[in-house]
Design a protein around this motif. Structure first.
Motif, PDB file in Angstrom:
ATOM      1  N   ASP A 278       0.854  -1.187   0.000  1.00 58.04           N
ATOM      2  CA  ASP A 278       0.000   0.000   0.000  1.00 58.04           C
ATOM      3  C   ASP A 278       0.890   1.238   0.000  1.00 58.04           C
ATOM      4  O   ASP A 278       2.120   1.136  -0.085  1.00 58.04           O
ATOM      5  CB  ASP A 278      -0.954  -0.010   1.200  1.00 58.04           C
ATOM      6  CG  ASP A 278      -0.227  -0.132   2.531  1.00 58.04           C
ATOM      7  OD1 ASP A 278       0.870   0.458   2.666  1.00 58.04           O
ATOM      8  OD2 ASP A 278      -0.740  -0.822   3.427  1.00 58.04           O
ATOM      9  N   GLU A 279       0.275   2.397   0.075  1.00 58.32           N
ATOM     10  CA  GLU A 279       1.022   3.649  -0.030  1.00 58.32           C
ATOM     11  C   GLU A 279       2.021   3.837   1.112  1.00 58.32           C
ATOM     12  O   GLU A 279       2.970   4.596   0.994  1.00 58.32           O
ATOM     13  CB  GLU A 279       0.046   4.838  -0.076  1.00 58.32           C
ATOM     14  CG  GLU A 279      -0.743   4.938  -1.376  1.00 58.32           C
ATOM     15  CD  GLU A 279       0.157   5.210  -2.565  1.00 58.32           C
ATOM     16  OE1 GLU A 279       1.131   5.970  -2.413  1.00 58.32           O
ATOM     17  OE2 GLU A 279      -0.111   4.667  -3.655  1.00 58.32           O
ATOM     18  N   LEU A 291       5.530 -10.536 -10.141  1.00 58.82           N
ATOM     19  CA  LEU A 291       5.541  -9.185 -10.683  1.00 58.82           C
ATOM     20  C   LEU A 291       5.671  -9.151 -12.203  1.00 58.82           C
ATOM     21  O   LEU A 291       5.319  -8.158 -12.828  1.00 58.82           O
ATOM     22  CB  LEU A 291       6.671  -8.379 -10.051  1.00 58.82           C
ATOM     23  CG  LEU A 291       6.328  -7.732  -8.701  1.00 58.82           C
ATOM     24  CD1 LEU A 291       7.557  -7.182  -8.034  1.00 58.82           C
ATOM     25  CD2 LEU A 291       5.289  -6.638  -8.890  1.00 58.82           C
ATOM     26  N   SER A 292       6.164 -10.208 -12.810  1.00 54.94           N
ATOM     27  CA  SER A 292       6.310 -10.210 -14.268  1.00 54.94           C
ATOM     28  C   SER A 292       4.975 -10.445 -14.977  1.00 54.94           C
ATOM     29  O   SER A 292       4.904 -10.361 -16.206  1.00 54.94           O
ATOM     30  CB  SER A 292       7.316 -11.276 -14.709  1.00 54.94           C
ATOM     31  OG  SER A 292       6.896 -12.575 -14.341  1.00 54.94           O
ATOM     32  N   GLU A 298       0.960  -3.746 -14.094  1.00 60.36           N
ATOM     33  CA  GLU A 298       0.121  -2.596 -14.411  1.00 60.36           C
ATOM     34  C   GLU A 298      -0.385  -1.860 -13.179  1.00 60.36           C
ATOM     35  O   GLU A 298      -0.894  -0.742 -13.275  1.00 60.36           O
ATOM     36  CB  GLU A 298      -1.056  -3.051 -15.278  1.00 60.36           C
ATOM     37  CG  GLU A 298      -0.624  -3.472 -16.680  1.00 60.36           C
ATOM     38  CD  GLU A 298      -1.718  -4.197 -17.435  1.00 60.36           C
ATOM     39  OE1 GLU A 298      -2.817  -4.418 -16.827  1.00 60.36           O
ATOM     40  OE2 GLU A 298      -1.492  -4.569 -18.597  1.00 60.36           O
ATOM     41  N   ARG A 299      -0.265  -2.470 -12.013  1.00 64.12           N
ATOM     42  CA  ARG A 299      -0.685  -1.812 -10.777  1.00 64.12           C
ATOM     43  C   ARG A 299       0.329  -0.753 -10.321  1.00 64.12           C
ATOM     44  O   ARG A 299       0.037   0.041  -9.423  1.00 64.12           O
ATOM     45  CB  ARG A 299      -0.877  -2.842  -9.669  1.00 64.12           C
ATOM     46  CG  ARG A 299      -2.024  -3.812  -9.943  1.00 64.12           C
ATOM     47  CD  ARG A 299      -2.153  -4.827  -8.824  1.00 64.12           C
ATOM     48  NE  ARG A 299      -3.249  -5.762  -9.084  1.00 64.12           N
ATOM     49  CZ  ARG A 299      -3.584  -6.759  -8.285  1.00 64.12           C
ATOM     50  NH1 ARG A 299      -2.913  -6.953  -7.154  1.00 64.12           N
ATOM     51  NH2 ARG A 299      -4.582  -7.572  -8.595  1.00 64.12           N
ATOM     52  N   HIS A 327       9.666  -2.517 -17.564  1.00 62.63           N
ATOM     53  CA  HIS A 327       8.517  -1.738 -17.077  1.00 62.63           C
ATOM     54  C   HIS A 327       8.948  -0.584 -16.171  1.00 62.63           C
ATOM     55  O   HIS A 327       8.482   0.552 -16.352  1.00 62.63           O
ATOM     56  CB  HIS A 327       7.556  -2.651 -16.321  1.00 62.63           C
ATOM     57  CG  HIS A 327       6.393  -1.928 -15.710  1.00 62.63           C
ATOM     58  ND1 HIS A 327       5.280  -1.554 -16.448  1.00 62.63           N
ATOM     59  CD2 HIS A 327       6.173  -1.475 -14.440  1.00 62.63           C
ATOM     60  CE1 HIS A 327       4.428  -0.922 -15.662  1.00 62.63           C
ATOM     61  NE2 HIS A 327       4.945  -0.858 -14.440  1.00 62.63           N
ATOM     62  N   PHE A 328       9.821  -0.876 -15.213  1.00 66.65           N
ATOM     63  CA  PHE A 328      10.129   0.130 -14.198  1.00 66.65           C
ATOM     64  C   PHE A 328      11.253   1.063 -14.652  1.00 66.65           C
ATOM     65  O   PHE A 328      12.177   0.668 -15.351  1.00 66.65           O
ATOM     66  CB  PHE A 328      10.524  -0.551 -12.882  1.00 66.65           C
ATOM     67  CG  PHE A 328       9.357  -1.171 -12.158  1.00 66.65           C
ATOM     68  CD1 PHE A 328       8.333  -0.392 -11.672  1.00 66.65           C
ATOM     69  CD2 PHE A 328       9.299  -2.540 -11.969  1.00 66.65           C
ATOM     70  CE1 PHE A 328       7.255  -0.955 -11.002  1.00 66.65           C
ATOM     71  CE2 PHE A 328       8.232  -3.127 -11.306  1.00 66.65           C
ATOM     72  CZ  PHE A 328       7.210  -2.327 -10.822  1.00 66.65           C
ATOM     73  N   GLU A 329      11.128   2.314 -14.205  1.00 68.64           N
ATOM     74  CA  GLU A 329      12.152   3.328 -14.452  1.00 68.64           C
ATOM     75  C   GLU A 329      12.535   3.980 -13.126  1.00 68.64           C
ATOM     76  O   GLU A 329      12.175   5.132 -12.845  1.00 68.64           O
ATOM     77  CB  GLU A 329      11.635   4.374 -15.438  1.00 68.64           C
ATOM     78  CG  GLU A 329      11.333   3.803 -16.823  1.00 68.64           C
ATOM     79  CD  GLU A 329      10.776   4.842 -17.781  1.00 68.64           C
ATOM     80  OE1 GLU A 329      10.576   6.009 -17.336  1.00 68.64           O
ATOM     81  OE2 GLU A 329      10.546   4.511 -18.951  1.00 68.64           O
ATOM     82  N   PRO A 330      13.264   3.260 -12.273  1.00 70.83           N
ATOM     83  CA  PRO A 330      13.649   3.818 -10.969  1.00 70.83           C
ATOM     84  C   PRO A 330      14.772   4.832 -11.124  1.00 70.83           C
ATOM     85  O   PRO A 330      15.421   4.917 -12.184  1.00 70.83           O
ATOM     86  CB  PRO A 330      14.128   2.576 -10.208  1.00 70.83           C
ATOM     87  CG  PRO A 330      14.684   1.691 -11.280  1.00 70.83           C
ATOM     88  CD  PRO A 330      13.802   1.900 -12.484  1.00 70.83           C
TER      89      PRO A 330
END
Length: 498
Positions: A278-279, A291-292, A298-299, A327-330
């Motif tokens: 959660d946040e 996660l893949s 998409e969440r 997907h991710f751009e940290p």
């Protein structure tokens, strides 16, 4: 999809193609697969992956009926997520076809494995249950599928795994001789966890590489130097962190280490049905297999995480990792490994832009005094291996097991262990039967010994007994492959060819 529940007793194929064509997510588990069945499904599967559907396969090695060519055909289709279930003699009989899209879903469960006869001409019973009829059944079925899919018995299917199975299939024998890696442990024992000198140097190097404008780095640290703790110290510089690994044990161990470094962190797991993000979550420990999947990726917004940590980074060349990385751009990506060079030649350095921020291999760590020098004793083996048939780089499993299940062999192992052991031992075996035989032999000699394998139900409790000293020696097979953290182990006993 199918509007009402029904029973199919023949020609399942038409229903499967219709469901695949409508699904955003496809989950298929079968005890075995034949090339004839795979070839029937391939056109529909190709259409599914081309439109971006998530397609997961879990195929078993049950009685070595699975045709290696069926697996090879599946491997040729980019976009499939395929794992191979290594039963190790345990019964593995599931047959389920699960489908879901944004509006509805369908479970087909019954008797059909993946073959032409099962899909078209054979006598098969399969129950079709739409999600609207029983809303929770499909969710429960997919969670059960993922539990199997993420289990230690399931391997990512790749050319190396396929070739190993092909040799076993040709000889109709099951071979289990796992690669073994050992635990890393934090060297600081005070209540406050502080970085030791090597970790301090690595942290300095990582911060310098960020100052240079780089966004990715690989850190190579010998097992035992505390890669996980290093990543936790580094994570203090970021607001929201994702720690990615491929096994639940690695994630749970990492969560414990992170909480020791920063007790105030809010942490959560994201693996299988255990998803509590959660946040308020500061550090999320996620399974790459979960996660893949598109519906999970998409969440998360692409920039949701400031830091992405990938443990055992030598696995990151796999498609599942590539999907998460794409997907991710940290703000920063940190890869952790002790063994960056892969047997299959895949280039993991390129995944971190060929930026190795820091490295210390085990020989340097021993010379620096951070790892303990080890004594290696080679004991004469009474087995005549020249009489055993070889299958590639391994021995015939049945012949090897027959030679090992022998009183003279076990007494020779016991005598060597008695002479050289210290306090707590892990014994590595070739098969479950050998592990159980040796544990029984050692118990007869008056010692607390157990067999611990992927089939052990109460594995966590038995490991705790071992850590607490109630058990002196654990004989294991196909377990303790990576990330095992049992610092009190001081003796390793290899009871198998290595």
């Amino acid at each position: 999809m199918i509007p009402a529940a029904k029973l199919t007793t023949h020609d399942l194929y038409a229903s499967l193609v219709d469901a695949i064509d409508q699904a955003d997510e496809v989950y298929i588990v079968a005890a075995f697969a034949q090339r004839s069945g795979v070839e029937l499904l391939l056109p529909a599967l190709r259409r599914a992956v081309e439109r971006g559907a998530d397609v997961h396969f879990l195929i078993g090695d049950y009685l070595h009926i699975t045709d290696p060519e069926a697996l090879a055909e599946l491997l040729k289709l980019d976009g499939l997520s395929i794992r191979f279930y290594r039963s190790g003699g345990r019964a593995f009989h599931p047959k389920a076809y699960l489908f879901r899209n944004a509006e509805t879903g369908l479970s087909i469960v019954g008797s059909s494995n993946i073959s032409k006869s099962a899909f078209r001409t054979g006598v098969e019973w399969n129950l079709h249950l739409p999600q609207a009829v029983a809303p929770h059944i499909l969710d429960n079925a997919i969670e059960a599928f993922m539990d199997l899919y993420l289990s230690e018995a399931a391997q990512d299917l790749n050319p190396i795994v396929l070739e190993a199975y092909r040799q076993e299939h040709d000889a109709r024998q099951y071979v289990a001789e796992p690669e073994v890696d050992y635990a890393e442990q934090q060297l600081v024992t005070s209540d406050e966890i502080l970085p030791h000198r090597v970790q301090e140097e690595a942290l300095r190097a990582l911060r310098e590489t960020m100052e240079e404008g780089r966004t990715r780095a690989l850190t190579v640290l010998a097992t035992g130097l505390g890669k996980t703790y290093l990543s936790a110290f580094f994570a203090r510089d970021f607001k929201r962190v994702l720690f990615l690994a491929h096994q639940r044990e690695l994630l749970e161990q990492a969560e414990r280490s992170f909480k020791k470094v920063e007790p105030n962190w809010q942490t959560a797991m994201y693996i299988g049905s255990d998803r509590t993000n959660d946040e308020q979550t500061d550090v999320l420990f996620g399974s790459v297999q979960t996660l893949s999947q598109n519906r999970h990726l998409e969440r998360f917004a692409q920039d949701y995480f400031d830091l992405l940590i990938i443990d055992e980074f030598h696995h990151a060349a796999a498609k599942s990792y590539q999907k998460v990385l794409a997907h991710f751009e940290p703000q920063f990506l940190l890869g952790l490994t002790a063994t960056p060079d892969r047997m299959d030649g895949a280039d993991v350095y390129a995944l971190c832009d060929n930026n190795v921020a820091f490295q210390m291999h085990f020989t340097s760590a021993i010379n620096e005094g951070f790892l303990t020098p080890f004594h290696y004793y080679g004991i004469h083996d009474v087995i005549d291996y020249s009489q055993l048939r070889r299958m590639g780089r391994k021995y015939d499993a049945m012949e090897l097991e027959q030679a090992q299940i022998d009183r003279a062999v076990s007494e020779n192992i016991y005598a060597a262990w008695s002479k050289h052991r210290q306090t707590r031992t892990i014994g590595f075996c070739s098969s479950i039967r050998q592990a159980e035989y040796l544990s029984q032999t050692f118990r007869e000699m008056g010692h607390q010994a157990i067999a611990l394998t992927g089939q052990t139900v109460n594995r966590r409790e038995r490991i705790q007994e071992f850590e607490q000293g109630t058990v002196e020696i654990v004989f294991t097979v196909d377990l303790f492959n990576e990330g095992v953290d049992i610092p009190k182990v001081d003796t390793l006993l290899f009871c198998r060819p290595t």
